[in-house]
Motif scaffolding. Structure first.
Motif, PDB file in Angstrom:
ATOM      1  N   ARG A  81      19.650   3.824  41.973  1.00  9.42           N
ATOM      2  CA  ARG A  81      20.537   4.943  41.620  1.00  9.42           C
ATOM      3  C   ARG A  81      19.888   5.741  40.514  1.00  9.42           C
ATOM      4  O   ARG A  81      19.583   5.195  39.450  1.00  9.42           O
ATOM      5  CB  ARG A  81      21.897   4.413  41.148  1.00  9.42           C
ATOM      6  N   ALA A 113      19.942   9.557  38.303  1.00 14.08           N
ATOM      7  CA  ALA A 113      20.745  10.732  37.941  1.00 14.08           C
ATOM      8  C   ALA A 113      19.825  11.773  37.339  1.00 14.08           C
ATOM      9  O   ALA A 113      18.795  11.435  36.749  1.00 14.08           O
ATOM     10  CB  ALA A 113      21.832  10.340  36.944  1.00 14.08           C
ATOM     11  N   ARG A 168      20.503   6.833  46.066  1.00 15.56           N
ATOM     12  CA  ARG A 168      21.407   7.947  45.768  1.00 15.56           C
ATOM     13  C   ARG A 168      20.918   8.730  44.552  1.00 15.56           C
ATOM     14  O   ARG A 168      20.315   8.161  43.663  1.00 15.56           O
ATOM     15  CB  ARG A 168      22.844   7.447  45.547  1.00 15.56           C
ATOM     16  N   ILE A 226      22.434  11.302  41.639  1.00 13.26           N
ATOM     17  CA  ILE A 226      23.687  11.760  41.031  1.00 13.26           C
ATOM     18  C   ILE A 226      23.391  13.003  40.195  1.00 13.26           C
ATOM     19  O   ILE A 226      22.435  13.006  39.412  1.00 13.26           O
ATOM     20  CB  ILE A 226      24.264  10.640  40.132  1.00 13.26           C
ATOM     21  N   HIS A 254      25.046  12.278  45.708  1.00  8.53           N
ATOM     22  CA  HIS A 254      26.327  12.112  45.006  1.00  8.53           C
ATOM     23  C   HIS A 254      26.479  13.319  44.078  1.00  8.53           C
ATOM     24  O   HIS A 254      26.354  13.223  42.855  1.00  8.53           O
ATOM     25  CB  HIS A 254      26.346  10.792  44.238  1.00  8.53           C
ATOM     26  N   GLN A 288      32.440   4.808  45.530  1.00  3.39           N
ATOM     27  CA  GLN A 288      31.128   4.830  44.859  1.00  3.39           C
ATOM     28  C   GLN A 288      30.883   6.166  44.155  1.00  3.39           C
ATOM     29  O   GLN A 288      30.224   6.236  43.133  1.00  3.39           O
ATOM     30  CB  GLN A 288      29.987   4.603  45.854  1.00  3.39           C
ATOM     31  N   TYR A 289      31.426   7.231  44.742  1.00  2.00           N
ATOM     32  CA  TYR A 289      31.225   8.556  44.150  1.00  2.00           C
ATOM     33  C   TYR A 289      31.889   8.626  42.773  1.00  2.00           C
ATOM     34  O   TYR A 289      31.336   9.184  41.838  1.00  2.00           O
ATOM     35  CB  TYR A 289      31.819   9.608  45.091  1.00  2.00           C
ATOM     36  N   SER A 296      29.706   6.990  40.482  1.00  2.00           N
ATOM     37  CA  SER A 296      28.541   7.848  40.212  1.00  2.00           C
ATOM     38  C   SER A 296      28.861   8.913  39.171  1.00  2.00           C
ATOM     39  O   SER A 296      28.037   9.222  38.310  1.00  2.00           O
ATOM     40  CB  SER A 296      28.081   8.538  41.505  1.00  2.00           C
ATOM     41  N   ARG A 349      26.850   9.529  35.717  1.00  2.00           N
ATOM     42  CA  ARG A 349      26.200  10.802  35.402  1.00  2.00           C
ATOM     43  C   ARG A 349      26.234  11.088  33.887  1.00  2.00           C
ATOM     44  O   ARG A 349      25.354  11.736  33.336  1.00  2.00           O
ATOM     45  CB  ARG A 349      26.899  11.929  36.168  1.00  2.00           C
TER      46      ARG A 349
END
Ligand code: SF4
Length: 461
Positions: free
Chosen positions: A142, A144, A270, A272, A294, A397-398, A401, A405
């Motif tokens: 993950r 960002a 993903r 973010i 995301h 999950q969003y 996320s 962020r």
């Protein structure tokens, strides 16, 4: 009882060990454990002459710069004074009490010369990222991304309007360094070519900086510091300086994701980001690479008059049509055309239309298309990717996320408040890049030091 008055006495000999005087829990002791600059001399060997006077040790200069960025001392003149006086800084730089420090001008000469040619600062930054990966702080799953405005070393008083700038005859040979760098980077998406929009003012001292404002605050000249972080432990895996325009910031996402894939084989599941990154081309680019966006979608399909918007219509991919709430099809073509691009607008947007007769007789026409004969819907390029992002936005999950962020924003807050990088000291795109790389290196080192502090034992010389 009051003790005797302290009098300075000049001793002839001292028995003094720096090692003993640096506290065991000093931040620099923990940073020292994770800093590996052993490869610097080999990395730079091609950039030094094999004859002439010996240079200042490049490792010493990097260590001094890291001290400066870790403790918010970015003036090289002041840094030399601080390292001269501070025992812990001396210890970290492997300087004994009597060792002389390099002159502050040495930093500037090396920065504009071999450090920049060899991309040494990026090499040092990537060494810390590799260290974070080796310590298990980066899973790469993950990530960002975000950008923050950092004020440039430029003022409105020393700037020109676009017309004045265009009228000025600038000689690239005699112009200051920052102006030359601006002219050299004009064709790069990160600085000049990302947007056809001309800035309102251009600074004479740093023309690559962007006249901009954030959150309706007064405008100023700035660069954007772009961070790509791994959200597991907020490790900065890549950093990039760009002009402060959205196209350049979004463009840096592709640069950084490609670079971490190439350098460290990191490919996130993903990504973010905030709405600024939710344009159709960006989402399409991510989905094409198998990265879940995301990211809130930039969507202008909503209708202010309360009539049904595009989201009220169902997309039927198999038959390339929309189905309206009354169950009728909106098609792009009612006949078969040999040209597959027929019907697309210049920007790759396709239009779908209902039959005029059907809409005229429809009981819901007032809610759907009160002012036209039949309903039309446009479908943007990369609409599939946009739909994937919309579907992701409905998941649990969003929500996680969107909390993750905030970690990038925390890093920017730390950068400005603790490391004191609210305003750049160096000018030009390269100056901004150097400062951002050093600051990100310092943040990663401080992170490693915090998670893995030094054991309470003395370093062997
Ligand atoms: S007006 Fe046309 S498109 Fe809209 S709901 Fe009625 S039939 Fe469907």
């Amino acid at each position: 009882m009051m003790g005797p008055k302290q009098e300075a006495q000049a001793a002839l000999f001292y028995e003094f060990s720096l090692e003993e005087h640096v506290p065991q829990d000093h931040l620099l002791r923990s940073i020292e454990r994770h800093l590996d600059l052993s490869g610097i001399r080999g990395y730079l060997s091609d950039f030094y002459s094999h004859t002439g006077r010996p240079s200042v040790d490049p490792e010493l200069m990097i260590r001094m710069l890291l001290v400066g960025y870790c403790f918010g001392i970015r003036s090289e003149r002041r840094l030399c004074e601080e390292v001269h006086l501070n025992l812990a800084y001396r210890w970290f730089c492997s300087l004994d009490l009597t060792d002389r420090l390099p002159d502050h001008s040495t930093f500037s000469k090396n920065r504009h010369g071999r450090f920049r040619e060899s991309e040494l600062l990026r090499h040092v930054f990537e060494t810390t990222v590799a260290q974070c990966i080796a310590e298990g702080l980066v899973s790469g799953q993950r990530m960002a991304i975000d950008a923050s405005l950092i004020e440039a070393e430029a003022t409105k008083q020393h700037s020109a309007s676009q017309e004045e700038w265009d009228a000025a005859q600038i000689d690239a040979q005699t112009a200051p360094r920052a102006v030359r760098k601006y002219l050299e980077t004009l064709d790069e998406a990160a600085f000049g070519a990302a947007s056809p929009v001309k800035p309102k003012f251009i600074s004479y001292s740093d023309p690559a900086s962007q006249w901009t404002a954030a959150h309706k605050a007064p405008a100023f000249f700035a660069y954007s510091d772009n961070y790509l972080i791994d959200t597991d432990h907020s490790v900065i895996v890549d950093v990039e300086a760009t002009r402060s325009i959205r196209q350049a910031e979004v463009g840096s996402t592709k640069t950084m994701l490609d670079r971490v894939k190439k350098r460290f084989d990191l490919h996130p599941e993903r990504l973010i980001a905030d709405t600024a990154y939710g344009s159709a081309p960006m989402l399409g680019w991510l989905v094409d690479r198998g990265i879940d966006p995301h990211i809130p979608v930039i969507d202008k399909a909503g209708r202010p008059d309360g009539t049904w918007s595009r989201t009220d219509f169902e997309w039927d991919a198999e038959n390339d049509q929309y189905i309206c709430p009354e169950g009728h099809a909106l098609k792009q073509f009612r006949r078969n055309y040999s040209d597959p691009n027929r019907g697309l607008s210049g920007k790759g947007t396709a239009r779908y239309r209902a039959l005029k007769l059907t809409c005229q007789a429809c009981p819901s026409k007032a809610k759907c298309c009160p002012n036209t004969d039949a309903r039309k819907i446009t479908r943007e390029e990369h609409e599939d990717a946009r739909q994937i992002a919309r579907d992701i936005a409905k998941t649990r999950q969003y929500k996680v996320s969107m909390k993750l962020r905030k970690k990038v924003e925390m890093l920017f807050a730390h950068l400005k408040r603790i490391l004191g990088l609210g305003r750049l000291r160096l000018r030009g795109p390269c100056g901004a890049n150097d400062e951002f790389l050093l600051a990100a290196t310092a943040q990663n080192l401080r992170k490693l030091a915090k998670i893995f502090p030094a054991p309470q034992q003395m370093r062997t010389a």
